[in-house]
Motif scaffolding. Structure first.
Motif, short mmCIF file in Angstrom:
data_model
loop_
_atom_site.label_atom_id
_atom_site.label_comp_id
_atom_site.label_asym_id
_atom_site.label_seq_id
_atom_site.Cartn_x
_atom_site.Cartn_y
_atom_site.Cartn_z
N GLY A 170 -32.57 -28.87 13.37
CA GLY A 170 -33.20 -29.07 12.06
C GLY A 170 -32.99 -30.50 11.61
N GLY A 171 -34.02 -31.31 11.69
CA GLY A 171 -33.90 -32.73 11.36
C GLY A 171 -34.55 -33.04 10.03
N ASN A 172 -33.85 -33.83 9.23
CA ASN A 172 -34.36 -34.16 7.91
C ASN A 172 -35.53 -35.13 7.98
OD1 ASN A 172 -33.86 -36.30 5.41
ND2 ASN A 172 -33.77 -34.14 4.86
N GLN A 173 -35.58 -35.88 9.05
CA GLN A 173 -36.53 -36.99 9.11
C GLN A 173 -37.53 -36.80 10.23
OE1 GLN A 173 -34.89 -40.98 7.99
NE2 GLN A 173 -35.38 -41.45 10.09
N ASP A 174 -38.72 -37.27 10.00
CA ASP A 174 -39.77 -37.23 11.02
C ASP A 174 -39.42 -38.21 12.14
OD1 ASP A 174 -42.13 -36.83 12.34
OD2 ASP A 174 -43.42 -37.52 10.73
N ILE A 175 -39.95 -37.96 13.31
CA ILE A 175 -39.89 -38.95 14.39
C ILE A 175 -41.30 -39.51 14.47
CG2 ILE A 175 -39.50 -39.35 16.85
CD1 ILE A 175 -37.70 -36.87 16.82
N ASP A 176 -41.56 -40.57 13.72
CA ASP A 176 -42.96 -40.97 13.62
C ASP A 176 -43.31 -42.09 14.58
OD1 ASP A 176 -41.57 -42.94 12.33
OD2 ASP A 176 -42.22 -42.34 10.32
N ASN A 177 -42.39 -42.44 15.45
CA ASN A 177 -42.64 -43.56 16.34
C ASN A 177 -41.62 -43.47 17.47
OD1 ASN A 177 -42.94 -46.02 17.55
ND2 ASN A 177 -42.23 -47.23 15.81
N ILE A 178 -42.10 -43.51 18.72
CA ILE A 178 -41.13 -43.52 19.82
C ILE A 178 -41.32 -44.73 20.70
CG2 ILE A 178 -40.57 -41.07 19.90
CD1 ILE A 178 -42.71 -40.82 22.11
N ASP A 179 -41.73 -45.84 20.08
CA ASP A 179 -41.85 -47.09 20.82
C ASP A 179 -40.53 -47.87 20.69
OD1 ASP A 179 -42.33 -49.58 21.80
OD2 ASP A 179 -44.27 -49.85 20.81
N PRO A 180 -39.85 -48.11 21.81
CA PRO A 180 -38.55 -48.80 21.74
C PRO A 180 -38.66 -50.20 21.14
CG PRO A 180 -38.96 -47.97 23.96
CD PRO A 180 -40.22 -47.78 23.19
N ALA A 181 -39.85 -50.77 21.10
CA ALA A 181 -39.98 -52.13 20.57
C ALA A 181 -40.21 -52.14 19.07
CB ALA A 181 -41.13 -52.86 21.26
N THR A 182 -40.56 -51.02 18.47
CA THR A 182 -40.84 -51.04 17.04
C THR A 182 -40.08 -50.00 16.25
OG1 THR A 182 -42.77 -49.65 17.44
CG2 THR A 182 -43.16 -52.02 17.24
N GLY A 183 -39.53 -48.99 16.93
CA GLY A 183 -38.90 -47.91 16.18
C GLY A 183 -37.40 -48.01 16.19
N GLU A 184 -36.81 -47.81 15.03
CA GLU A 184 -35.36 -47.76 14.99
C GLU A 184 -34.89 -47.09 13.72
OE1 GLU A 184 -33.29 -51.48 15.29
OE2 GLU A 184 -31.39 -50.47 15.62
N ASN A 185 -34.51 -45.85 13.82
CA ASN A 185 -33.74 -45.18 12.78
C ASN A 185 -33.10 -43.98 13.45
OD1 ASN A 185 -35.52 -42.92 12.72
ND2 ASN A 185 -36.86 -44.01 11.31
N TYR A 186 -32.37 -43.17 12.70
CA TYR A 186 -31.57 -42.18 13.41
C TYR A 186 -32.39 -41.16 14.18
CZ TYR A 186 -31.88 -37.88 10.60
OH TYR A 186 -32.29 -36.72 10.02
N SER A 187 -33.52 -40.74 13.58
CA SER A 187 -34.30 -39.72 14.27
C SER A 187 -35.04 -40.33 15.46
CB SER A 187 -35.29 -39.07 13.30
OG SER A 187 -36.06 -40.05 12.62
N ILE A 188 -35.54 -41.54 15.27
CA ILE A 188 -36.20 -42.22 16.38
C ILE A 188 -35.22 -42.46 17.51
CG2 ILE A 188 -37.28 -44.39 17.08
CD1 ILE A 188 -38.56 -44.51 14.30
N ASN A 189 -34.01 -42.88 17.15
CA ASN A 189 -33.01 -43.11 18.18
C ASN A 189 -32.68 -41.85 18.97
OD1 ASN A 189 -32.60 -45.84 18.07
ND2 ASN A 189 -31.02 -45.72 16.48
N ALA A 190 -32.64 -40.72 18.26
CA ALA A 190 -32.38 -39.47 18.97
C ALA A 190 -33.45 -39.23 20.03
CB ALA A 190 -32.32 -38.32 17.98
N ALA A 191 -34.69 -39.54 19.66
CA ALA A 191 -35.78 -39.35 20.61
C ALA A 191 -35.71 -40.40 21.73
CB ALA A 191 -37.13 -39.45 19.88
N LEU A 192 -35.47 -41.65 21.35
CA LEU A 192 -35.44 -42.71 22.36
C LEU A 192 -34.33 -42.46 23.37
CD1 LEU A 192 -36.05 -45.94 20.23
CD2 LEU A 192 -37.63 -44.78 21.78
N ARG A 193 -33.18 -42.02 22.88
CA ARG A 193 -32.07 -41.80 23.81
C ARG A 193 -32.33 -40.61 24.72
NH1 ARG A 193 -26.13 -42.67 22.08
NH2 ARG A 193 -26.35 -41.12 20.42
N SER A 194 -33.26 -39.74 24.32
CA SER A 194 -33.59 -38.61 25.18
C SER A 194 -34.70 -38.94 26.16
CB SER A 194 -34.02 -37.42 24.32
OG SER A 194 -32.98 -37.06 23.44
N LEU A 195 -35.64 -39.77 25.73
CA LEU A 195 -36.82 -40.02 26.55
C LEU A 195 -36.65 -41.23 27.47
CD1 LEU A 195 -39.43 -39.50 23.70
CD2 LEU A 195 -38.97 -37.93 25.58
N TYR A 196 -35.77 -42.14 27.06
CA TYR A 196 -35.61 -43.39 27.80
C TYR A 196 -34.17 -43.54 28.27
CZ TYR A 196 -40.14 -45.03 26.02
OH TYR A 196 -41.46 -45.18 25.75
#
Lengths: 518, 325, 337
Positions: A32-58
């Motif tokens: 259950g995440g409070n924040q959307d993952i609205d961007n999974i581009d490592p060059a433009t996205g950086e916040n906690y939810s994006i990082n969770a996705a980036l660390r899983s996909l990349y």
């Protein structure tokens, strides 16, 4: 008659419908995440939810596990004496999701793409690197020649996620593939994208034969990032067993998690630091006495009681649990008499002025300290004008001392474990214009110390420099040092392998986790 | 939902109007008897009769009583509220999140402010917001409607096309867009809502003016050489007053609701202003365990809207008797 | 005039209104005091990056040029790009619109199922107790702030009683039915997937119920008023006189006549409820246009807001036309002219 039957069927299905649906599946984690993952581009996205996705996909060159920085794509590395030339050899079995190998070229490509796009993640490298910095020596060796010495370089590398150049090139568009990569991963990480319901639910599916292997006893088959914008909803779903982790349960609800036998409440001190930056070049707050008066008018104890997250009051510029912390710096306590004394020495001995307080709109954790300061300053006959702003507008207001607000509430997270990470971006005058240095603090000696310390390898010499710098800073009270936020995470006990990482206080490392007995 | 219902578009097809509106191109509501046309003396007779009927309508009287109570609270708020300073910035974190008790009738919020005091102190604000929105919308709408109906021709066409544009989108959507663009704050929210609220009044006024224009006494005024302004203000508008008042009354509650909705989304009043919608938003994070934070402001909004709706309902019966038989 | 011509002309008349609407939303979007480009560029962006972005989004052009670009894009299916997410607005609207449509439609149906009978009862027992009760109840419910009621209902029925889910359209692990319409109820029926149908109905019920309260009052009132009028018509008196049972008269003759006016109000309500859905969706995490709109307006992301306004305008106009057509079918006396 038919109508009545239909109605009965409808009513029955309403009441009983979901009971037949399986609520959980083995080894699929529901987050259950409070924040959307609205961007999974490592060059433009950086916040906690994006990082969770980036660390899983990349995969990145290094990885944060707990408090350690561990090599990940990197097998071994060397650095020259003045910390300018860094050479890394990569694992030769790393493969992207399409089966092609992760090469040194791909690393160079990813690094240059981040620099060229110059999005939020790029600031780590902007001052120390240019487009010639990264070079592929051979298929699995990459060398970074920095434009200036930078000892803490490795600390920045967990954020260097490697993209698959072939996929990016195939979807380049006119924006270096940004539009494509916002929604589509091109990585080598432990998970791939599954069901991707924008603004709602994101599914991550484990890569069966992940090249790096799995570190835990077992591993997830996949996980869902379920956006739940309301903390109460997060809590309810967690307790009902509909999710396994809730990342933003209100502090006032801690008991409910603790009291539930099936759940645990993980709480850790972190480096997520909150300060009220006062504009040191501003009309009022350029006066040191006024700044001290403000610092003494803040009711710190009340804030601890009122914040809905557990917090630890900051003992000066650096958190007590962070590297480079200096003990015994004088930092102010709530004391209205002292505040009045300082005010008496300012050009406005009787107050009668209005200060602006800028904070993130719809963010109670920044609103509450404002309301408490408002009350304290009212005792000094100083009015506080609460101005909620959007984050980008706040950032824009920090562009220059002329536009900088009197007081602005800023959260900072040091990006790696080094005093430099905390002090340089907040107190070096070369950093003016970034939100971290919205206090527009300027002290030539502090600048000099911070610059020198960057080039020195010896820990003790460096620490001496940082100590002196912090003493100077503390004496001038450029900001009101507020607190570090302890981060909390609520988990079902069947979730295994959770490990808190202070560098990513809210970002779970899904690849180390598994489920047992859910 | 309720906020949606406020849409000014309700007016052309005035509720209770039973004959199916003519299908285009004639606009619905056009040429409708305003309910009480006629000469001046008859108007006063009607009014007297109407007042009697209003008084005999128990529900409307209940609404009026509720409204009087609300007015009383608004006027004497600083004396009624035990902690009036809690509405303007005082905090008391030691007593945060307390359940309703003798000391704090409605409990306290996240920084220990007395909810009861804040609800009471917010009453005046809610009334002000409703008043400003309705007055602004009426002024704009009646002016445009009167010009449109009286002038006719291309001006009428132009003004009605513009009105149509506003009516094409639900009010709340445009209000959100305008308030977001103007910037957060209660003043901007009021401006935003007023700017989407006037078309209903314009349509209503226009249709009233159109039918009144043909009345013998208006023709007579023409005949003796009265100026346009005199005809509009002395002869036409006074006879159009009652339907406009009905609409102002029924819309008042919904204007308050819409302002609260903007406050709830975060576009309206900013802290520490005790605006009810924003208070509900505040309490949402603590709901349901600290249910009192959001519950009482919600009930206050309901009371305000309900009272206006009861009054509006009664007034409609009285001033537009065809709607209720 | 023939009905086909009539419809064509009505459709043609939408266009100037929509152009006007696009001018209006465009004007709103351009008075923003904040810096939308700062948003897109991110916190570390330099002036040059922002300048490049302004160029990319055409924000450096004179306003009339920007508008012409925008309007010609609208007609070509290019509704612009969100500054914030960089996604195509039209694509987003396609993603989120079905959720809102399903919610609104369900609410209108519930409001009709509650409101029309209440109005009929009111009319039959005019000025007696059932009439008063129906009247007070409808005013009672319409006076609640919907978002507040939604919160209360969510807690009662979702959390405390556990009868209904707390939010969203489906449980996480249930994949949405293959999208033909995007309406889960329809799509699952098409697939004969009754389980998904039942689950999504459960998710839909409470949000739709709360949303429907906003339309309940006006539907009740109009039904009552037109029933009363119809009851006083000569033919009703006559049929009573020749001994047709009251119930038959009510349902066979009166209601049919009364429904004509009711349908207008129901269709108007569709538009209002679509707006009301904005507030309901934020409470129930309903992934529709409302959540999208709130997020966009809070982050001053105006391209989506303009898109939503234009979409609402189109839907509203289309519903109005459909209403008029249904009208004609129900009441053959109306001629399209």
């Amino acid at each position: 008659m038919f109508k009545r039957t239909l109605f009965l069927c409808l009513a029955l299905s309403l009441l009983l419908g979901a009971s037949s649906i399986v609520m959980a599946q083995d080894n699929i984690l529901l987050y259950g995440g409070n924040q959307d993952i609205d961007n999974i581009d490592p060059a433009t996205g950086e916040n906690y939810s994006i990082n969770a996705a980036l660390r899983s996909l990349y995969d990145a060159l290094f990885i944060y596990r707990g408090s350690d920085t561990q090599p990940h794509l990197v097998e071994s590395w060397e650095v020259n004496d003045d910390a300018t030339v860094w050479t890394f050899s990569l694992h030769d079995n790393a493969v992207f999701h399409d089966g092609s190998p992760v090469t040194a070229e791909a690393v160079v490509y990813s690094f240059n793409r981040i620099l060229a796009i110059s999005g939020p993640p790029s600031w780590r490298w902007e001052t120390i690197a240019d487009e010639n910095t990264a070079q592929a020596l051979d298929a699995h060796t990459v060398q970074f020649t920095l434009t200036q010495p930078y000892a803490p370089f490795i600390g920045t590398l967990p954020q260097l996620f490697v993209v698959n150049p072939a996929i990016v090139e195939a979807n380049l568009g006119d924006d270096m593939g940004q539009t494509y990569l916002k929604q589509n991963a091109a990585g080598s990480g432990p998970f791939t994208q599954g069901r991707w319901e924008i603004g709602n639910i994101y599914e991550f599916v484990a890569v069966d034969d992940y090249w790096a292997g799995w570190t835990g006893d077992d591993h997830l088959d996949g996980f869902f990032w379920v956006i739940q914008r309301d903390p109460a909803t997060q809590l309810n779903s967690l307790l009902a067993g509909e999710t396994h982790i809730a990342d933003t349960v209100a502090g006032s609800d801690k008991e409910k998690v603790v009291d539930s036998p099936d759940h645990i409440w993980e709480e850790h001190g972190g480096f997520f630091t909150n300060t009220l930056k006062m504009n040191n070049q501003g009309e009022y707050t350029s006066d040191i006495h006024l700044r001290k008066a403000v610092a003494h008018a803040m009711n710190y104890e009340a804030m601890v009681a009122a914040q809905d997250v557990p917090i630890t009051i900051l003992p000066g510029p650096t958190p007590a649990n962070f590297v480079g912390y200096v003990e015994g710096l004088a930092y102010p306590a709530y004391d209205l008499d002292l505040a009045r004394e300082h005010l008496a020495q300012s050009p406005w001995p009787d107050g009668g002025i209005t200060l602006d307080y800028v904070y993130v709109t719809e963010f109670p954790r920044e609103e509450i300290p404002g309301l408490i300061l408002l009350e304290g300053l009212a005792q000094l006959n100083i009015e506080l004008n609460m101005i909620p702003m959007l984050w980008p507008d706040m950032v824009a207001s920090c562009a220059s001392p002329e536009t900088g607000p009197d007081i602005i509430n800023i959260y900072t997270l040091p990006p790696f474990l080094d005093p430099d990470a905390h002090l340089y971006n907040q107190y070096h005058s070369a950093q003016w214009g970034s939100f971290n240095s919205c206090s527009f603090y300027s002290n030539a000696r502090v600048d000099e110390l911070l610059d020198q310390a960057r080039t020195i390898g010896d820990a003790d010499t460096r620490q001496a420099m940082y100590t002196e710098a912090q003493e100077l800073i503390a004496a001038e009270q450029p900001s009101v040092w507020m607190y570090t936020e302890d981060s909390s995470m609520s988990l079902n006990t069947c979730v295994k392998g959770f490990r808190y990482s202070p560098m990513y206080p809210l970002t779970v490392l899904f690849q180390d986790m598994w489920m047992d007995g859910c | 939902m309720a906020e949606g219902h406020n849409h000014p578009k309700s007016l052309p097809h005035k509720e209770g109007e039973t004959s199916p509106p003519t299908i285009s191109p004639a606009r619905p509501g056009e040429g409708r008897d305003p309910g009480m046309g006629g000469a001046h003396s008859a108007r006063w007779d009607n009014l007297a009769r109407g007042l009697y009927r209003f008084r005999s309508n128990r529900l409307s009287m209940l609404g009026l009583l509720m409204l009087l109570f609300i007015l009383f609270v608004a006027v004497f708020a600083p004396w009624i509220a035990p902690f009036p300073e809690d509405a303007s910035g005082a905090t008391n974190v030691l007593e945060r999140l307390q359940a309703p008790s003798e000391k704090h009738l409605f409990g306290t919020d996240k920084i220990g402010r007395d909810i009861f005091s804040r609800v009471v102190m917010g009453t005046g604000l809610a009334l002000q917001v409703g008043t400003v929105i309705i007055l602004l919308a009426t002024t704009i709408g009646v002016t445009i409607g009167a010009i449109s109906g009286y002038a006719g021709g291309w001006l009428d066409d132009l003004l009605m096309r513009i009105t149509d544009i506003f009516l094409t989108v639900p009010a709340l959507v445009l209000a959100i867009a305008i308030s977001a663009a103007l910037g957060k704050g209660i003043i901007n929210a009021m401006i935003g809502i007023s700017l989407v609220w006037w078309p209903g009044f314009a349509r209503l006024t226009r249709s009233l003016v159109l039918s009144l224009r043909e009345e013998p006494f208006v023709e007579a005024a023409y005949g003796i050489g009265a100026g346009h302004a005199r005809i509009i203000f002395r002869h036409i508008l006074p006879n159009a007053v009652s339907p406009i008042i009905i609409k102002m009354t029924t819309d008042f509650g919904f204007a308050v609701l819409t302002a609260a909705a903007l406050g709830f989304i975060g576009l309206g009043a900013q802290p520490p202003t005790p605006e009810w919608g924003a208070m509900i938003n505040d309490g949402r994070r603590y709901f349901p365990d600290e249910w009192w934070i959001a519950t009482f402001p919600g009930l206050a909004i309901w009371l305000m809207v309900f009272s206006w709706n009861l009054i509006g309902d009664g007034l409609r019966d009285v001033l537009d008797p065809r709607s209720r038989r | 005039m023939n009905i086909r011509f009539y419809i064509l002309r009505r459709v043609a008349l939408i266009i100037p209104t929509l152009i006007g609407l696009s001018i209006l939303t465009f004007a709103i979007a351009r008075i923003v005091p904040g810096d939308p480009v700062g948003l897109a560029a991110g916190p570390r962006a330099t002036e040059e990056i922002k300048e490049a972005l302004r160029r990319e989004f055409g924000l450096d052009q004179p306003l009339p040029v920007q508008y012409v670009d925008y309007i010609s894009g609208l007609f070509q299916g290019d509704w612009g790009q969100s500054l914030y997410t960089r996604r195509e607005v039209l694509g987003d609207l396609r993603t989120f619109w079905p959720a809102t449509l399903e919610l609104t439609t369900a609410a209108v149906i519930i409001a009709t199922l509650l409101g029309v009978p209440a109005g009929v009862i009111s009319a039959m027992y005019r000025n007696r107790l059932p009439d008063h009760v129906a009247r007070v109840l409808s005013l009672f419910f319409v006076s609640f702030p919907s978002f507040w009621l939604a919160m209360i209902f969510q807690t009662w029925f979702g959390r405390d009683l556990g009868w209904f889910p707390i939010g969203k359209r489906l449980p996480v692990l249930v994949a949405p039915p293959p999208a033909t319409t995007g309406l889960f109820l329809v799509d699952s029926l098409v697939q004969l997937d009754f389980e998904t149908f039942a689950v999504s109905l459960r998710h839909l019920f409470i949000p739709a119920l709360v949303l429907s309260f906003g339309a309940f009052a006006s539907i009740t009132r109009i039904t009552r008023a037109s029933m009363v009028e119809a009851l006083e018509k000569d033919f009703v008196r006559m049929e009573r006189a020749i001994g047709i049972p009251y119930r038959v008269i009510i349902f066979k003759y009166v209601l049919r006549n009364a429904l004509i006016a009711t349908i207008t109000v129901i269709s108007l309500n569709f538009g209002w409820l679509m707006a009301g859905a904005i507030l309901i969706e934020t409470i129930f995490d309903w992934p529709g246009l409302g959540l999208y709109a709130v997020h966009a307006s809070l982050s001053l992301d105006f391209q989506p807001i303009m898109g939503i306004a234009v979409l609402y305008g189109i839907v509203f106009s289309v519903v109005n036309i459909l209403t008029d057509i249904v009208y004609g079918i129900l009441d053959p006396r109306i001629r399209y002219g």
